[in-house]
Design an enzyme around this catalytic site. Structure first.
Site, PDB file in Angstrom:
ATOM      1  N   ARG A  15      37.035 -25.015  28.837  1.00  0.00           N
ATOM      2  CA  ARG A  15      37.518 -26.354  29.128  1.00  0.00           C
ATOM      3  C   ARG A  15      36.311 -27.295  29.262  1.00  0.00           C
ATOM      4  NH1 ARG A  15      41.354 -23.626  32.757  1.00  0.00           N
ATOM      5  NH2 ARG A  15      43.488 -24.107  32.128  1.00  0.00           N
ATOM      6  N   GLU A  74      38.425  -4.505  51.919  1.00  0.00           N
ATOM      7  CA  GLU A  74      38.849  -4.394  53.313  1.00  0.00           C
ATOM      8  C   GLU A  74      40.277  -3.870  53.452  1.00  0.00           C
ATOM      9  OE1 GLU A  74      37.799  -7.870  55.570  1.00  0.00           O
ATOM     10  OE2 GLU A  74      35.680  -7.734  54.975  1.00  0.00           O
ATOM     11  N   ARG A 125      47.000 -23.315  26.079  1.00  0.00           N
ATOM     12  CA  ARG A 125      45.850 -23.974  25.482  1.00  0.00           C
ATOM     13  C   ARG A 125      46.055 -24.275  24.007  1.00  0.00           C
ATOM     14  NH1 ARG A 125      41.341 -22.902  28.475  1.00  0.00           N
ATOM     15  NH2 ARG A 125      40.323 -24.428  27.124  1.00  0.00           N
ATOM     16  N   HIS A 146      36.363  -9.921  57.361  1.00  0.00           N
ATOM     17  CA  HIS A 146      36.862 -11.148  56.736  1.00  0.00           C
ATOM     18  C   HIS A 146      38.378 -11.308  56.884  1.00  0.00           C
ATOM     19  CE1 HIS A 146      33.066 -10.286  54.571  1.00  0.00           C
ATOM     20  NE2 HIS A 146      32.937 -11.598  54.566  1.00  0.00           N
TER      21      HIS A 146
END
Length: 274
Positions: free
Chosen positions: A173, A85, A227, A15
């Protein structure tokens, strides 16, 4: 037994498209590939060594210390691939660098949150180990991040992070058309009562995997949203990157001090003159 066609351990990682000569021992892990260029702004030099999908990797030096950065994309699954990786090509120390939403009033927009441990409210780490296994940050990396934040004069908060798989429902949320997940209000209230500082989406996975593999990891995020106060601004975007880059240089000094003292681990006494 895994067949050759299913074995991801090639010389060049499947990847990330990196190999052993491409990355330093210490790697910063932002989510957004576009943040890579912002991270390397504070380095002495760098080269982009690989770019594939959401993964962009650069390697260079900061204050003479070898350092790399790899973007992970959003969330635990892609962060786990990056750590897997990178570890396979020799990296052993990781710092998540990102943004977060604070759930305690005192963590203001633009402040840093340095994670000491994470609530594993994501699913990736649960595929590796039992749910009550702790997602704890490496104490040497935490100390290096604190030292860097102090030197830079940044306001920071030290404590527990909650990692989720969802930016919306998982972080209490509202979703599309004000959808509200069952127990959403109770979930965030319980985390606040427990003193949890912030929401983000990768730290728990990175910390858990690093501990399982005998590696080191930590996390530092800039607060974009609070928040409690209802504020949301992309302020202080580069603070986490600058703090983490300096922390890697500190980490190298700490490692050298441990080796010179023939100590089993780093401790404050190694930096105290008596």
């Amino acid at each position: 037994m895994t067949s050759d066609s299913e074995d991801p351990n090639d010389d060049v990682q499947y990847h990330l498209e990196v190999s052993e000569d491409d990355v330093a021992d210490s790697v910063l892990l932002p989510g957004n590939p576009e943040r890579v260029e912002k991270v390397v702004d504070y380095w002495d030099d760098h080269d982009i060594v690989a770019e594939h999908r959401e993964y962009r990797t650069a390697t260079g030096t900061h204050d003479g210390t070898p350092i790399s950065v790899t973007s992970t994309g959003i969330g635990g699954p892609s962060a786990a691939i990056a750590l897997e990786e990178l570890a396979r090509v020799g990296a052993d120390s990781f710092i998540r660098v990102g943004s977060c939403g604070a759930i305690q009033e005192e963590a203001s927009i633009g402040d840093l949150v340095i994670t000491t441990g994470a609530v594993r409210q994501e699913g990736t780490s649960k595929e590796y180990v039992r749910e009550d296994y702790p997602a704890s940050a490496d104490h040497r990396i935490v100390s290096a991040l604190v030292a860097a934040a102090e030197e830079l004069g940044y306001d920071y908060h030290l404590g527990v992070t909650c990692s989720t798989d969802s930016f919306y429902a998982g972080q209490s949320r509202p979703g599309f058309e004000d959808f509200e997940a069952s127990g959403s209000d109770e979930r965030i209230a319980a985390l606040q009562e427990a003193g949890v500082l912030n929401f983000e989406m990768e730290a728990a996975t990175i910390l858990t995997l690093a501990n399982l593999y005998g590696l080191r990891a930590g996390a530092v995020c800039t607060v974009y949203a609070n928040r409690v106060t209802g504020e949301f601004r992309t302020e202080g975007e580069r603070k986490a990157a600058k703090c983490a880059s300096l922390a890697v240089s500190y980490l190298a000094e700490m490692d050298a001090a441990v080796e010179e003292a023939d100590a089993d681990g780093w401790h404050a006494g190694l930096s105290i003159d008596r």
